[in-house]
Scaffold this motif. Structure first.
Motif, PDB file in Angstrom:
ATOM      1  N   LEU A 245       3.122  -9.220   6.707  1.00  0.00           N
ATOM      2  CA  LEU A 245       4.147  -8.406   6.061  1.00  0.00           C
ATOM      3  C   LEU A 245       3.470  -7.367   5.173  1.00  0.00           C
ATOM      4  O   LEU A 245       2.678  -7.723   4.298  1.00  0.00           O
ATOM      5  CB  LEU A 245       5.087  -9.280   5.218  1.00  0.00           C
ATOM      6  N   VAL A 246       3.794  -6.095   5.414  1.00  0.00           N
ATOM      7  CA  VAL A 246       3.210  -4.998   4.642  1.00  0.00           C
ATOM      8  C   VAL A 246       4.331  -4.094   4.141  1.00  0.00           C
ATOM      9  O   VAL A 246       5.212  -3.692   4.910  1.00  0.00           O
ATOM     10  CB  VAL A 246       2.222  -4.160   5.487  1.00  0.00           C
ATOM     11  N   ALA A 247       4.296  -3.786   2.851  1.00  0.00           N
ATOM     12  CA  ALA A 247       5.197  -2.783   2.291  1.00  0.00           C
ATOM     13  C   ALA A 247       4.416  -1.486   2.155  1.00  0.00           C
ATOM     14  O   ALA A 247       3.320  -1.476   1.589  1.00  0.00           O
ATOM     15  CB  ALA A 247       5.727  -3.230   0.929  1.00  0.00           C
TER      16      ALA A 247
ATOM     17  N   LYS B  10      10.063   9.812  -0.317  1.00  0.00           N
ATOM     18  CA  LYS B  10      10.801   9.497   0.910  1.00  0.00           C
ATOM     19  C   LYS B  10      11.300   8.059   0.948  1.00  0.00           C
ATOM     20  O   LYS B  10      12.188   7.737   1.747  1.00  0.00           O
ATOM     21  CB  LYS B  10       9.918   9.779   2.131  1.00  0.00           C
ATOM     22  N   GLY B  11      10.708   7.172   0.121  1.00  0.00           N
ATOM     23  CA  GLY B  11      11.164   5.787   0.097  1.00  0.00           C
ATOM     24  C   GLY B  11      10.056   4.811   0.427  1.00  0.00           C
ATOM     25  O   GLY B  11       8.872   5.087   0.220  1.00  0.00           O
ATOM     26  N   SER B  12      10.427   3.644   0.961  1.00  0.00           N
ATOM     27  CA  SER B  12       9.439   2.630   1.316  1.00  0.00           C
ATOM     28  C   SER B  12       9.956   1.787   2.470  1.00  0.00           C
ATOM     29  O   SER B  12      11.162   1.717   2.724  1.00  0.00           O
ATOM     30  CB  SER B  12       9.101   1.738   0.113  1.00  0.00           C
ATOM     31  N   ALA B  13       9.003   1.146   3.158  1.00  0.00           N
ATOM     32  CA  ALA B  13       9.345   0.357   4.345  1.00  0.00           C
ATOM     33  C   ALA B  13       8.615  -0.967   4.327  1.00  0.00           C
ATOM     34  O   ALA B  13       7.574  -1.126   3.681  1.00  0.00           O
ATOM     35  CB  ALA B  13       8.982   1.135   5.605  1.00  0.00           C
TER      36      ALA B  13
ATOM     37  N   VAL C 108       0.850  -1.192   0.000  1.00  0.00           N
ATOM     38  CA  VAL C 108       0.000   0.000   0.000  1.00  0.00           C
ATOM     39  C   VAL C 108       0.885   1.241   0.000  1.00  0.00           C
ATOM     40  O   VAL C 108       2.074   1.177   0.318  1.00  0.00           O
ATOM     41  CB  VAL C 108      -0.913   0.053   1.252  1.00  0.00           C
ATOM     42  N   ASN C 109       0.273   2.391  -0.334  1.00  0.00           N
ATOM     43  CA  ASN C 109       0.991   3.636  -0.116  1.00  0.00           C
ATOM     44  C   ASN C 109       0.645   4.172   1.275  1.00  0.00           C
ATOM     45  O   ASN C 109      -0.168   3.594   2.002  1.00  0.00           O
ATOM     46  CB  ASN C 109       0.705   4.667  -1.222  1.00  0.00           C
TER      47      ASN C 109
ATOM     48  N   ALA D 173      15.850  -5.825  -1.438  1.00  0.00           N
ATOM     49  CA  ALA D 173      14.673  -5.940  -2.308  1.00  0.00           C
ATOM     50  C   ALA D 173      13.902  -4.632  -2.343  1.00  0.00           C
ATOM     51  O   ALA D 173      13.417  -4.209  -3.402  1.00  0.00           O
ATOM     52  CB  ALA D 173      13.782  -7.076  -1.818  1.00  0.00           C
ATOM     53  N   LEU D 174      13.777  -3.971  -1.188  1.00  0.00           N
ATOM     54  CA  LEU D 174      13.128  -2.659  -1.141  1.00  0.00           C
ATOM     55  C   LEU D 174      13.866  -1.644  -1.998  1.00  0.00           C
ATOM     56  O   LEU D 174      13.255  -0.872  -2.750  1.00  0.00           O
ATOM     57  CB  LEU D 174      13.068  -2.151   0.301  1.00  0.00           C
TER      58      LEU D 174
END
Length: 281
Positions: free
Chosen positions: A193-195, A201-204, A177-178, A249-250
């Motif tokens: 697990l959620v991205a 700013k990036g992703s987590a 999700v954003n 991977a991120l």
């Protein structure tokens, strides 16, 4: 390393009708001076095209109409290297997305589902070594069916945001999700697990609501963000199912998203996934 990934995308296939303007209109406002274009789209088709161009063995499950748009969408997917054998022809018109994009790449989108409402999993088999990626531009009952039938890795891109049945949240190996969608779906705090993407700013990656990895975004000159999130979903699924360490991977997925945002098309060309990995070294 060499990526060996089989990925099936179950999702929407749309014709994108895009107006590029200097700024997005406010409610009730008309903004002139736009440029009109027509191109292949749909979150599902965008993700499938990106996955195939990144080097995954990719097939698409969905539906198009009996119109010229349907044939054009199939041809675009085949040109990207996607297996289209499991895309059905519906009686309704091909799905359509009406998009307005401003000079900074920000967008507004209205989707008319059309043939996407006819997408079905009847007669479809999934292998244990096959990753499946889906989104919420198709019927929710299909997402639930995937949760019960997919034996391998299941990624759910929970966009556009709407509440998910608990069985989907509990089953999904990865939900993407954003930042806005994560805020709209508090149930994701319990997902395994959620991205979460944060734009520039990036992703987590979050595990049961706790951040376990973060990667900064790469610098990019935005042209259109329409297909960037879809490319990110494909890239991250490929990376994680290929055994790549989570932060790496991120970072690779961020790089793919950055490449996509610099192109107007929702289904841009990409280098092989290994190229983005190598650039991180």
């Amino acid at each position: 390393m060499t990526i060996d990934c089989s990925l099936t995308v179950v999702g929407s296939i749309n014709a994108d009708i895009t107006a590029t303007t200097s700024r997005l209109p406010a409610a009730g406002e008309t903004v002139g001076g736009g440029r009109l274009s027509r191109s292949p789209g749909g979150k599902g088709a965008n993700q499938a095209a990106a996955a195939a161009r990144l080097g995954a063995k990719t097939r698409m499950i969905g539906a198009v109409g009996p119109d010229s748009d349907g044939q054009a969408m199939l041809e675009a997917l085949r040109a990207a290297g996607v297996n289209t054998d499991d895309i059905a022809e519906a009686t309704a018109e091909t799905g359509t997305a009406l998009i307005v994009v401003d000079a900074h790449g920000e967008n507004q989108i209205a989707v008319c589902e059309g043939a996407n409402a006819s997408a079905s999993l009847a007669g479809i088999e999934f292998g244990a070594d096959e990753a499946v990626l889906t989104q919420l531009e198709i019927r929710l009952d299909l997402i639930v069916e995937l949760a019960h039938r997919v034996p391998g890795f299941l990624t759910v891109n929970a966009a556009p945001a709407r509440p998910l049945p608990s069985e989907v949240v509990d089953r999904a190996d990865l939900i993407i999700v954003n930042e806005y969608e994560y805020f709209q779906l508090p149930q994701l705090q319990t997902a395994q697990l959620v991205a979460v993407t944060y734009g520039a700013k990036g992703s987590a990656l979050l595990q049961r609501g706790e951040q376990i990895a973060f990667a900064e975004a790469l610098e990019a000159t935005p042209v259109s963000a329409v297909g960037a999130g879809d490319a990110y979903c494909a890239a991250l699924t490929i990376g994680l199912t290929s055994g790549i360490e989570t932060e790496r991977a991120l970072r690779a997925a961020n790089a793919v998203g950055a490449a996509a945002v610099e192109v107007a098309s929702a289904q841009p060309e990409f280098d092989m996934f290994e190229t983005y990995l190598s650039a991180l070294d």
